[in-house]
Structures are given as C-alpha cells and as structure tokens.
Enzyme design. Structure first.
Site, short mmCIF file in Angstrom:
data_model
loop_
_atom_site.label_atom_id
_atom_site.label_comp_id
_atom_site.label_asym_id
_atom_site.label_seq_id
_atom_site.Cartn_x
_atom_site.Cartn_y
_atom_site.Cartn_z
N PHE A 17 0.84 -1.18 0.00
CA PHE A 17 0.00 0.00 0.00
C PHE A 17 0.89 1.24 0.00
O PHE A 17 1.87 1.30 0.73
CB PHE A 17 -0.90 0.00 1.24
CG PHE A 17 -2.08 0.91 1.13
CD1 PHE A 17 -1.97 2.24 1.48
CD2 PHE A 17 -3.30 0.44 0.67
CE1 PHE A 17 -3.05 3.09 1.38
CE2 PHE A 17 -4.39 1.28 0.57
CZ PHE A 17 -4.26 2.61 0.92
N HIS A 47 1.71 -6.67 6.02
CA HIS A 47 0.67 -6.78 4.99
C HIS A 47 1.26 -7.11 3.62
O HIS A 47 0.59 -6.94 2.60
CB HIS A 47 -0.12 -5.47 4.91
CG HIS A 47 -0.82 -5.10 6.17
ND1 HIS A 47 -2.14 -5.44 6.42
CD2 HIS A 47 -0.40 -4.46 7.28
CE1 HIS A 47 -2.49 -4.99 7.61
NE2 HIS A 47 -1.46 -4.40 8.15
N HIS A 51 -1.79 -12.21 3.11
CA HIS A 51 -1.69 -11.89 4.53
C HIS A 51 -3.06 -11.93 5.20
O HIS A 51 -4.10 -11.81 4.56
CB HIS A 51 -1.03 -10.53 4.75
CG HIS A 51 -1.80 -9.37 4.18
ND1 HIS A 51 -1.63 -8.96 2.88
CD2 HIS A 51 -2.74 -8.57 4.72
CE1 HIS A 51 -2.44 -7.93 2.66
NE2 HIS A 51 -3.13 -7.68 3.75
N ASP A 53 -5.23 -9.98 8.05
CA ASP A 53 -5.38 -8.81 8.91
C ASP A 53 -5.80 -9.23 10.30
O ASP A 53 -6.67 -10.10 10.47
CB ASP A 53 -6.45 -7.86 8.37
CG ASP A 53 -6.00 -7.05 7.16
OD1 ASP A 53 -4.80 -7.08 6.84
OD2 ASP A 53 -6.86 -6.39 6.56
N HIS A 57 -5.78 -4.22 13.33
CA HIS A 57 -5.57 -3.39 12.14
C HIS A 57 -6.69 -2.37 11.96
O HIS A 57 -6.44 -1.26 11.48
CB HIS A 57 -5.48 -4.30 10.91
CG HIS A 57 -5.28 -3.60 9.62
ND1 HIS A 57 -4.30 -2.65 9.42
CD2 HIS A 57 -5.95 -3.69 8.42
CE1 HIS A 57 -4.35 -2.21 8.17
NE2 HIS A 57 -5.36 -2.81 7.56
N HIS A 159 -14.13 -3.44 6.34
CA HIS A 159 -13.36 -3.82 7.52
C HIS A 159 -14.20 -3.64 8.79
O HIS A 159 -14.10 -4.42 9.74
CB HIS A 159 -12.07 -3.00 7.63
CG HIS A 159 -10.96 -3.49 6.76
ND1 HIS A 159 -10.81 -3.09 5.46
CD2 HIS A 159 -9.93 -4.35 7.01
CE1 HIS A 159 -9.73 -3.66 4.94
NE2 HIS A 159 -9.19 -4.43 5.86
N GLU A 171 -6.09 -11.31 2.34
CA GLU A 171 -5.97 -10.43 1.19
C GLU A 171 -4.74 -10.80 0.37
O GLU A 171 -3.83 -11.49 0.84
CB GLU A 171 -5.87 -8.97 1.66
CG GLU A 171 -7.13 -8.51 2.38
CD GLU A 171 -6.99 -7.20 3.14
OE1 GLU A 171 -8.00 -6.49 3.30
OE2 GLU A 171 -5.85 -6.89 3.59
#
Length: 207
Positions: A17, A47, A51, A53, A57, A159, A171
């Site tokens: 990201f 991440h 991965h 979460d 997170h 989320h 993800e």
C-alpha cells in the site's frame, strides 16, 4: 492430493500500500571461510504478499494477529469467481455459488492478479456482501486484491463489518489458476504477538 499455492511471491518487487514499508532483505553473514552459514534480516510491512489482517488493524481495542483463533484459517472453503464485475463485489456477482456455503469464502476478481504492481483500482467487497456472508455462517472472507475495501477508502466500511461480525480476512491471494468450487484452505498466520497482520503461505488442496 492436488495443491494450489495461492500466495504471491514476496520480494523487493512486491507491491505494498502506498506509504507502507516495502520488503527489503539484507545479509548479516554469508558463507565464506570462517562463516558456515548465510544469515539475513528482513524489513517489511506484515501486509506484504498474502496476509491475514488482525482485528488490531481496524480496531484500536482489537487483538493482535498472534492472539486470534487459528480455526478460521484452516478448513473447508469455497472459491467463487467474480472476474471483472466492477469496483465492488456485490451479492449479485456471487449468488450463483452460495448454496450450502462452507465457513470460508475466497473471491477471485482478477483475470490475472498483478503480483508485482500496485493496483489503485483494486476490486473490493461491498459491505452488504460481507454482511450476507456472515449471516450464512461464513467466518473468513478472502480476496485476490490488496484490500477488502477500495484503496482510497478512509472509512473502511467492509473492515468495519468484519470487526462487528467477528469475521477474519485474507488479502492478496492469487486465484488465477483455481477453478470455482470447494477446497480445503490452509493459511495460518504467524504468532506475532503485537502485530496488526501477518504474512501467510496460503494453499488450497483437494483429495
């Protein structure tokens, strides 16, 4: 037994990201006279690659990934194709495959998952889709993009649904070669006792 490796390769080419910590590896020791081993250190976001979460997170009071129950990451799952359907995976895109759902659902959105490039237009789950999956007893949702929410989202609505419904998430899965259908999922996170996520080596298998 047939095994599908649904984890992207992790290297310095791995997209993260924007603003997150890219993968980097440095050698602390290399095999040479007087040194019998190679030893390295890695710096990266948790991440990176495929991965899981942690609740931490997206919830300041949430548990770290090393504290969560492992059961959701291991067991029967269904892969559902919703390729090129748009920015959000809506219920209409997956309802053809929701009869007698197992507790884990992975959705494929890419024809070919970009393993070495960041995609700002990544597909995500519509929050209502996750709500309906949770209503059907789904305990884990997965996707072949970097997030279950749009990349530009600041509210992280999907989320927040998994926080409220106590659903787990995977993800960055690679589902390019996986036919739609039922499998056994194995995607155990590391026991990182203070981390907000963990890389996983995610695989599917069939007898």
């Amino acid at each position: 037994m047939k095994i599908w490796d649904i984890s992207p390769p992790v290297s310095e080419r791995s997209p993260v990201f924007p603003g997150d910590t890219a993968y980097r590896q440095e050698w602390a020791a290399t095999i040479a006279p007087g040194c019998p081993v190679n030893v390295s250190s890695i710096t990266t976001t948790p991440h990176v690659g495929a991965h899981a979460d942690a609740p931490l997170h997206y919830d300041p009071q949430g548990r770290a990934i090393g504290e969560v129950d492992l059961a959701p990451y291991l067991g029967p799952c269904r892969v559902i194709h919703a390729i090129g359907k748009g920015p959000l995976v809506e219920w209409a895109h997956i309802e053809h495959a929701v009869k007698d759902l197992p507790p884990r659902v992975l959705v494929r959105t890419y024809a070919r998952m970009p393993v070495d490039a960041w995609d700002p237009q990544l597909a995500a789950y519509a929050p209502a889709t996750i709500e309906r999956l949770a209503d059907l007893g789904v305990r884990l949702v997965g996707i072949d993009t970097a997030s279950i929410d749009p990349a530009e989202s600041k509210t992280l609505d999907s989320h927040q649904v998994i926080r409220r419904r106590d659903v787990r998430v995977l993800e960055n899965l690679v589902l390019d070669e996986v036919p739609e259908g039922d499998y056994e999922l194995i995607a155990l996170p590391l026991k990182l006792v203070t981390a907000d996520a963990s890389p996983v080596r995610a695989v599917l298998r069939r007898p």
